[in-house]
Design a protein around this motif. Structure first.
Motif, PDB file in Angstrom:
ATOM      1  N   ASN A  42       2.080  -6.854  -5.713  1.00 33.27           N
ATOM      2  CA  ASN A  42       1.060  -6.423  -6.479  1.00 33.27           C
ATOM      3  C   ASN A  42       1.517  -5.819  -7.976  1.00 33.27           C
ATOM      4  O   ASN A  42       1.657  -4.626  -7.726  1.00 33.27           O
ATOM      5  CB  ASN A  42      -0.083  -5.858  -5.837  1.00 33.27           C
ATOM      6  CG  ASN A  42      -1.365  -5.649  -6.727  1.00 33.27           C
ATOM      7  OD1 ASN A  42      -1.351  -5.422  -7.925  1.00 33.27           O
ATOM      8  ND2 ASN A  42      -2.306  -5.550  -5.966  1.00 33.27           N
ATOM      9  N   ARG A  64      -8.936   7.626  -0.590  1.00 30.79           N
ATOM     10  CA  ARG A  64      -8.085   6.376  -0.342  1.00 30.79           C
ATOM     11  C   ARG A  64      -7.861   6.110   1.293  1.00 30.79           C
ATOM     12  O   ARG A  64      -8.095   7.108   1.998  1.00 30.79           O
ATOM     13  CB  ARG A  64      -6.662   6.499  -0.723  1.00 30.79           C
ATOM     14  CG  ARG A  64      -6.781   6.762  -2.545  1.00 30.79           C
ATOM     15  CD  ARG A  64      -5.287   6.950  -3.086  1.00 30.79           C
ATOM     16  NE  ARG A  64      -4.272   5.886  -2.677  1.00 30.79           N
ATOM     17  CZ  ARG A  64      -4.106   4.996  -3.520  1.00 30.79           C
ATOM     18  NH1 ARG A  64      -4.654   5.101  -4.837  1.00 30.79           N
ATOM     19  NH2 ARG A  64      -3.186   4.007  -3.415  1.00 30.79           N
ATOM     20  N   SER A 122       0.675  -1.158  -0.142  1.00 27.11           N
ATOM     21  CA  SER A 122      -0.070   0.004   0.087  1.00 27.11           C
ATOM     22  C   SER A 122       0.776   1.204  -0.042  1.00 27.11           C
ATOM     23  O   SER A 122       1.998   1.249   0.246  1.00 27.11           O
ATOM     24  CB  SER A 122      -0.846  -0.145   1.328  1.00 27.11           C
ATOM     25  OG  SER A 122       0.041   0.299   2.406  1.00 27.11           O
ATOM     26  N   ASP A 133      -8.121   9.555  -5.298  1.00 22.06           N
ATOM     27  CA  ASP A 133      -7.827   8.970  -6.854  1.00 22.06           C
ATOM     28  C   ASP A 133      -8.130   9.761  -7.695  1.00 22.06           C
ATOM     29  O   ASP A 133      -8.852  10.929  -7.345  1.00 22.06           O
ATOM     30  CB  ASP A 133      -8.126   7.317  -7.072  1.00 22.06           C
ATOM     31  CG  ASP A 133      -9.650   7.270  -7.041  1.00 22.06           C
ATOM     32  OD1 ASP A 133     -10.291   8.241  -7.396  1.00 22.06           O
ATOM     33  OD2 ASP A 133     -10.171   6.102  -7.031  1.00 22.06           O
ATOM     34  N   SER A 173       0.207  -4.817 -10.363  1.00 25.49           N
ATOM     35  CA  SER A 173      -0.801  -4.110 -11.001  1.00 25.49           C
ATOM     36  C   SER A 173      -0.489  -2.620 -10.295  1.00 25.49           C
ATOM     37  O   SER A 173      -0.922  -1.506 -10.852  1.00 25.49           O
ATOM     38  CB  SER A 173      -2.254  -4.309 -10.646  1.00 25.49           C
ATOM     39  OG  SER A 173      -2.453  -5.350 -11.336  1.00 25.49           O
ATOM     40  N   ASN A 174      -0.114  -2.525  -9.037  1.00 25.03           N
ATOM     41  CA  ASN A 174      -0.036  -1.266  -8.055  1.00 25.03           C
ATOM     42  C   ASN A 174       1.304  -0.804  -7.882  1.00 25.03           C
ATOM     43  O   ASN A 174       1.736   0.250  -7.321  1.00 25.03           O
ATOM     44  CB  ASN A 174      -0.995  -1.522  -7.030  1.00 25.03           C
ATOM     45  CG  ASN A 174      -2.600  -1.579  -7.435  1.00 25.03           C
ATOM     46  OD1 ASN A 174      -2.851  -1.011  -8.042  1.00 25.03           O
ATOM     47  ND2 ASN A 174      -3.061  -2.172  -6.448  1.00 25.03           N
ATOM     48  N   ASP A 209      -1.550   7.539  -9.381  1.00 23.37           N
ATOM     49  CA  ASP A 209      -3.169   7.847  -9.154  1.00 23.37           C
ATOM     50  C   ASP A 209      -3.409   8.328  -7.724  1.00 23.37           C
ATOM     51  O   ASP A 209      -4.428   7.995  -7.270  1.00 23.37           O
ATOM     52  CB  ASP A 209      -3.744   6.801  -9.673  1.00 23.37           C
ATOM     53  CG  ASP A 209      -5.251   6.847  -9.803  1.00 23.37           C
ATOM     54  OD1 ASP A 209      -5.696   8.023 -10.061  1.00 23.37           O
ATOM     55  OD2 ASP A 209      -5.999   5.984  -9.424  1.00 23.37           O
ATOM     56  N   SER A 218       3.071   2.669  -8.413  1.00 21.06           N
ATOM     57  CA  SER A 218       2.630   3.603  -7.544  1.00 21.06           C
ATOM     58  C   SER A 218       3.318   3.635  -6.421  1.00 21.06           C
ATOM     59  O   SER A 218       3.684   4.714  -5.565  1.00 21.06           O
ATOM     60  CB  SER A 218       1.195   3.773  -7.653  1.00 21.06           C
ATOM     61  OG  SER A 218       0.654   2.805  -7.052  1.00 21.06           O
ATOM     62  N   TYR A 219       3.444   2.424  -5.990  1.00 19.88           N
ATOM     63  CA  TYR A 219       4.115   2.430  -4.574  1.00 19.88           C
ATOM     64  C   TYR A 219       5.581   2.852  -4.532  1.00 19.88           C
ATOM     65  O   TYR A 219       6.113   3.232  -3.729  1.00 19.88           O
ATOM     66  CB  TYR A 219       3.840   0.946  -3.863  1.00 19.88           C
ATOM     67  CG  TYR A 219       2.410   0.394  -3.832  1.00 19.88           C
ATOM     68  CD1 TYR A 219       1.401   1.052  -3.600  1.00 19.88           C
ATOM     69  CD2 TYR A 219       2.104  -1.072  -3.898  1.00 19.88           C
ATOM     70  CE1 TYR A 219       0.170   0.870  -3.438  1.00 19.88           C
ATOM     71  CE2 TYR A 219       0.983  -1.436  -3.779  1.00 19.88           C
ATOM     72  CZ  TYR A 219      -0.168  -0.630  -3.626  1.00 19.88           C
ATOM     73  OH  TYR A 219      -1.493  -0.971  -3.410  1.00 19.88           O
TER      74      TYR A 219
END
Length: 341
Positions: A109, A234, A73, A228, A111-112, A263, A115-116
């Protein structure tokens, strides 16, 4: 002359002879793993890192550090960045030290994770670190899991004729069995060549820059839930006083927001820029000023670096603008925190 650097963790020795042997073989730099995860997770600190750093320096090597990334996260990313930063501070190294986030764990992850990583790197840069980069295997960049153009990149690709990826590549880890053992080795294409900013002697006259430097750094004035791009709140909370590097200003829910990651956005109203702006425009050209109908105000312009107390924001001809006088506005695109160049 080709430059090489090795990377080590607790699996490698920490004695002076080991590092002297690398130097004798023509290896001038070392990247040392210090941390993995966060205090709330793995809470791992390499027990050999202190001796490894000390003896690498004693052998005359350039020294940098890396962190093994496990964040799931944005909040995790920040915790991991803080954990890593503290390890570097505890070792006594400065802001120009090469620092890397090692992004390869199979539990991430995909997919994310980009951004992390943005959040992790952004945190370190807002703390003043000037040589921060990412590491992963070539396939993750080629598949679009990570972006090799967004950050300086150290890429791993073994048994290939080149580094295997394209972008802002600053190093290539080309083997994991250098010297016939289990030692990783990399070509250095800029990591340890990066020079710190020069500090002039105090006897030298101070020369003011022609234009003030505009930093796209924003500071929160209260605890904030980011949103987002669609304005959905969030779950993570950013603390008051935390600083972030903004890459753009975007209207979300009829309010300007700073973009601080791929995002992730925070409202301007919750930052120190809620009631003032700093102008950011091109070189010697002054930024234009507009009236409430979107017409350019004749004989009115402002230079880069000039700040104004604002009286709110208004969208004029679909362009978000800051009000700086009774009937004078400046597009938010021309202010600090935007992507305007």
């Amino acid at each position: 002359m080709t430059k090489y650097f090795a990377d080590v963790s607790s699996f490698q020795p920490d004695n002076l002879g080991f590092f002297q042997g690398l130097v004798n073989a023509g290896v001038s730099g070392i990247m040392i793993k210090t941390t993995q995860g966060s205090p709330d997770g793995d809470n791992y600190l390499n027990p050999k890192s202190t001796n490894q750093a000390r003896n690498a320096l004693a052998a005359g090597m350039n020294v940098g550090f890396y962190h093994y990334f496990l964040a799931s996260s944005v909040a995790d990313s920040i915790n991991e960045a803080k954990f890593f930063e503290q390890s570097v501070v505890n070792l006594g190294f400065g802001k120009d030290t090469p620092l890397c986030v090692d992004v390869e764990d199979s539990t991430l992850n995909t997919s994310n994770v980009a951004s992390y990583v943005d959040t992790f790197i952004n945190y370190l840069e807002t703390q003043g670190y000037t040589n921060v980069f990412q590491y992963s295997m070539a396939s993750w960049f080629n598949q679009g899991i990570l972006n090799a153009n967004k950050h300086p990149t150290w890429v791993a690709s073994y048994g290939s004729s080149d580094c295997g990826a394209r972008g802002n590549i600053v190093a290539w880890q080309y083997t994991s069995n250098w010297g016939g053992g289990s030692q990783d080795m990399s070509y250095d294409w800029g990591i340890f060549d990066k020079q710190p900013a020069k500090i002039e002697a105090t006897t030298q006259p101070t020369v003011e820059p022609k234009h003030p430097k505009v930093e796209n750094v924003i500071k929160l004035t209260e605890q904030t839930h980011p949103v987002d791009r669609l304005g959905i709140e969030r779950p993570e909370i950013y603390e008051a006083g935390s600083t972030w590097k903004s890459s753009n200003i975007v209207m979300i829910n009829d309010e300007p927001n700073y973009q601080i990651a791929t995002d992730i956005f925070v409202p301007v109203s919750k930052t120190t820029f809620k009631d003032f702006i700093i102008v950011k425009y091109m070189g010697d050209s002054p930024a234009p000023v507009f009236d409430s109908k979107g017409n350019r105000v004749q004989n009115a312009s402002v230079s880069t670096g000039k700040s104004f107390k604002t009286a709110g924001f208004k969208v004029i001809n679909d362009i978000p603008m800051a009000k700086i006088a009774t009937n004078e506005f400046i597009p938010l695109e021309y202010t600090s925190g935007s992507k305007f160049e």
